[in-house]
Design a protein around this motif. Sequence first.
Motif, PDB file in Angstrom:
ATOM      1  N   ILE A 141     -39.623  34.023 -10.440  1.00 41.20           N
ATOM      2  CA  ILE A 141     -38.330  34.443 -10.985  1.00 41.20           C
ATOM      3  C   ILE A 141     -37.903  35.761 -10.334  1.00 41.20           C
ATOM      4  CG2 ILE A 141     -37.135  35.263 -13.065  1.00 41.20           C
ATOM      5  CD1 ILE A 141     -38.788  33.159 -14.651  1.00 41.20           C
ATOM      6  N   GLN A 142     -38.818  36.717 -10.255  1.00 40.63           N
ATOM      7  CA  GLN A 142     -38.493  38.006  -9.645  1.00 40.63           C
ATOM      8  C   GLN A 142     -38.106  37.847  -8.174  1.00 40.63           C
ATOM      9  OE1 GLN A 142     -41.865  40.504 -10.479  1.00 40.63           O
ATOM     10  NE2 GLN A 142     -41.237  40.846 -12.602  1.00 40.63           N
ATOM     11  N   ALA A 143     -38.790  36.964  -7.471  1.00 34.30           N
ATOM     12  CA  ALA A 143     -38.514  36.766  -6.048  1.00 34.30           C
ATOM     13  C   ALA A 143     -37.152  36.129  -5.794  1.00 34.30           C
ATOM     14  CB  ALA A 143     -39.611  35.912  -5.421  1.00 34.30           C
ATOM     15  N   HIS A 144     -36.633  35.379  -6.781  1.00 35.37           N
ATOM     16  CA  HIS A 144     -35.379  34.650  -6.583  1.00 35.37           C
ATOM     17  C   HIS A 144     -34.189  35.201  -7.366  1.00 35.37           C
ATOM     18  CE1 HIS A 144     -38.342  31.688  -5.178  1.00 35.37           C
ATOM     19  NE2 HIS A 144     -37.361  31.271  -4.401  1.00 35.37           N
ATOM     20  N   PRO A 183     -41.451  23.888 -16.857  1.00 34.99           N
ATOM     21  CA  PRO A 183     -41.491  23.856 -18.327  1.00 34.99           C
ATOM     22  C   PRO A 183     -40.201  24.388 -18.940  1.00 34.99           C
ATOM     23  CG  PRO A 183     -43.030  25.502 -17.454  1.00 34.99           C
ATOM     24  CD  PRO A 183     -42.374  24.842 -16.287  1.00 34.99           C
ATOM     25  N   ASP A 184     -39.730  23.704 -19.978  1.00 30.53           N
ATOM     26  CA  ASP A 184     -38.481  24.141 -20.599  1.00 30.53           C
ATOM     27  C   ASP A 184     -38.614  25.498 -21.277  1.00 30.53           C
ATOM     28  OD1 ASP A 184     -39.942  23.267 -22.787  1.00 30.53           O
ATOM     29  OD2 ASP A 184     -38.512  21.717 -23.363  1.00 30.53           O
ATOM     30  N   ALA A 185     -39.822  25.927 -21.554  1.00 30.26           N
ATOM     31  CA  ALA A 185     -40.033  27.237 -22.181  1.00 30.26           C
ATOM     32  C   ALA A 185     -39.607  28.389 -21.277  1.00 30.26           C
ATOM     33  CB  ALA A 185     -41.504  27.398 -22.566  1.00 30.26           C
ATOM     34  N   VAL A 186     -39.500  28.149 -19.961  1.00 28.66           N
ATOM     35  CA  VAL A 186     -39.098  29.227 -19.050  1.00 28.66           C
ATOM     36  C   VAL A 186     -37.592  29.231 -18.773  1.00 28.66           C
ATOM     37  CG1 VAL A 186     -41.388  29.371 -17.982  1.00 28.66           C
ATOM     38  CG2 VAL A 186     -39.589  27.987 -16.898  1.00 28.66           C
ATOM     39  N   TYR A 187     -36.862  28.282 -19.286  1.00 27.63           N
ATOM     40  CA  TYR A 187     -35.417  28.247 -19.062  1.00 27.63           C
ATOM     41  C   TYR A 187     -34.740  29.563 -19.469  1.00 27.63           C
ATOM     42  CZ  TYR A 187     -35.737  23.086 -18.525  1.00 27.63           C
ATOM     43  OH  TYR A 187     -36.037  21.811 -18.128  1.00 27.63           O
ATOM     44  N   PRO A 188     -35.058  30.127 -20.636  1.00 21.70           N
ATOM     45  CA  PRO A 188     -34.403  31.390 -21.017  1.00 21.70           C
ATOM     46  C   PRO A 188     -34.680  32.533 -20.026  1.00 21.70           C
ATOM     47  CG  PRO A 188     -35.378  30.369 -22.944  1.00 21.70           C
ATOM     48  CD  PRO A 188     -35.873  29.601 -21.741  1.00 21.70           C
ATOM     49  N   ASP A 189     -35.912  32.631 -19.531  1.00 20.51           N
ATOM     50  CA  ASP A 189     -36.246  33.678 -18.560  1.00 20.51           C
ATOM     51  C   ASP A 189     -35.490  33.478 -17.253  1.00 20.51           C
ATOM     52  OD1 ASP A 189     -38.007  34.745 -20.416  1.00 20.51           O
ATOM     53  OD2 ASP A 189     -39.771  33.789 -19.529  1.00 20.51           O
ATOM     54  N   ILE A 190     -35.416  32.229 -16.816  1.00 15.35           N
ATOM     55  CA  ILE A 190     -34.681  31.913 -15.582  1.00 15.35           C
ATOM     56  C   ILE A 190     -33.204  32.228 -15.769  1.00 15.35           C
ATOM     57  CG2 ILE A 190     -33.920  30.032 -14.073  1.00 15.35           C
ATOM     58  CD1 ILE A 190     -36.656  28.681 -14.619  1.00 15.35           C
ATOM     59  N   ALA A 191     -32.649  31.790 -16.889  1.00 11.60           N
ATOM     60  CA  ALA A 191     -31.227  32.009 -17.164  1.00 11.60           C
ATOM     61  C   ALA A 191     -30.893  33.496 -17.174  1.00 11.60           C
ATOM     62  CB  ALA A 191     -30.848  31.363 -18.496  1.00 11.60           C
ATOM     63  N   ALA A 214     -28.474  35.296 -14.423  1.00 13.62           N
ATOM     64  CA  ALA A 214     -27.177  35.430 -15.099  1.00 13.62           C
ATOM     65  C   ALA A 214     -26.513  34.070 -15.308  1.00 13.62           C
ATOM     66  CB  ALA A 214     -26.249  36.383 -14.329  1.00 13.62           C
ATOM     67  N   LEU A 215     -27.307  33.130 -15.809  1.00 11.79           N
ATOM     68  CA  LEU A 215     -26.830  31.793 -16.126  1.00 11.79           C
ATOM     69  C   LEU A 215     -27.077  31.531 -17.607  1.00 11.79           C
ATOM     70  CD1 LEU A 215     -28.542  29.926 -13.133  1.00 11.79           C
ATOM     71  CD2 LEU A 215     -26.111  30.513 -13.320  1.00 11.79           C
ATOM     72  N   SER A 216     -26.508  30.460 -18.111  1.00 11.86           N
ATOM     73  CA  SER A 216     -26.837  30.058 -19.479  1.00 11.86           C
ATOM     74  C   SER A 216     -28.068  29.156 -19.433  1.00 11.86           C
ATOM     75  CB  SER A 216     -25.664  29.307 -20.114  1.00 11.86           C
ATOM     76  OG  SER A 216     -25.514  28.031 -19.518  1.00 11.86           O
ATOM     77  N   VAL A 217     -28.757  29.074 -20.541  1.00 10.94           N
ATOM     78  CA  VAL A 217     -29.902  28.167 -20.644  1.00 10.94           C
ATOM     79  C   VAL A 217     -29.436  26.732 -20.407  1.00 10.94           C
ATOM     80  CG1 VAL A 217     -31.678  27.258 -22.193  1.00 10.94           C
ATOM     81  CG2 VAL A 217     -31.190  29.712 -22.153  1.00 10.94           C
ATOM     82  N   ALA A 218     -28.236  26.419 -20.880  1.00 11.10           N
ATOM     83  CA  ALA A 218     -27.684  25.071 -20.680  1.00 11.10           C
ATOM     84  C   ALA A 218     -27.498  24.770 -19.197  1.00 11.10           C
ATOM     85  CB  ALA A 218     -26.365  24.918 -21.434  1.00 11.10           C
ATOM     86  N   GLU A 219     -27.088  25.751 -18.409  1.00 10.14           N
ATOM     87  CA  GLU A 219     -26.918  25.532 -16.973  1.00 10.14           C
ATOM     88  C   GLU A 219     -28.262  25.232 -16.302  1.00 10.14           C
ATOM     89  OE1 GLU A 219     -23.229  28.110 -15.362  1.00 10.14           O
ATOM     90  OE2 GLU A 219     -24.732  29.281 -16.485  1.00 10.14           O
TER      91      GLU A 219
END
Length: 149
Positions: free
Chosen positions: A7-10, A32-40, A44-49
Amino acid sequence: MLIQAHIQAHQHVPGGLMPLLHAIQDDIGYVPDAVYPDIAKALALSVAEVHGVVTFYHHFRTHPIGRHVLQICRAESCQAMGCGKLEAELKSRLGVDYHQTTQDGQFTLLPVYCLGNCGCSPSVMLDDEVYGRMDTEKVSELIDEVCHG
């Protein structure tokens, strides 16, 4: 954690979501869906995106997979050459449906919609190797070879 490093690298890469998802899946086998919030948050995206991209592309998996991935081509050429029978017999032999993993964790069965091997239909891909002109006997031999070396 390895996922956080990806995540930090991207997080500052324009259009970094797809490369990030690929990096995570390459390392742990799924996203894993558990990381969606961290990625979002990082991108600067929504979890839905994030969820939408992961579920839109068939390549991404949301659950752990078996040690080996067996994909059956479901494209028109393979269907015309009998992949339906092959599919039914493999599901029965492995005791799973598509997107499921055998109880021993050895095989995950997936559909694929063209392996680019139409001249040798029906085709399957076991891990990263494509095999053509397959029938149940040939696929059983492949499975046995993987299981028993």
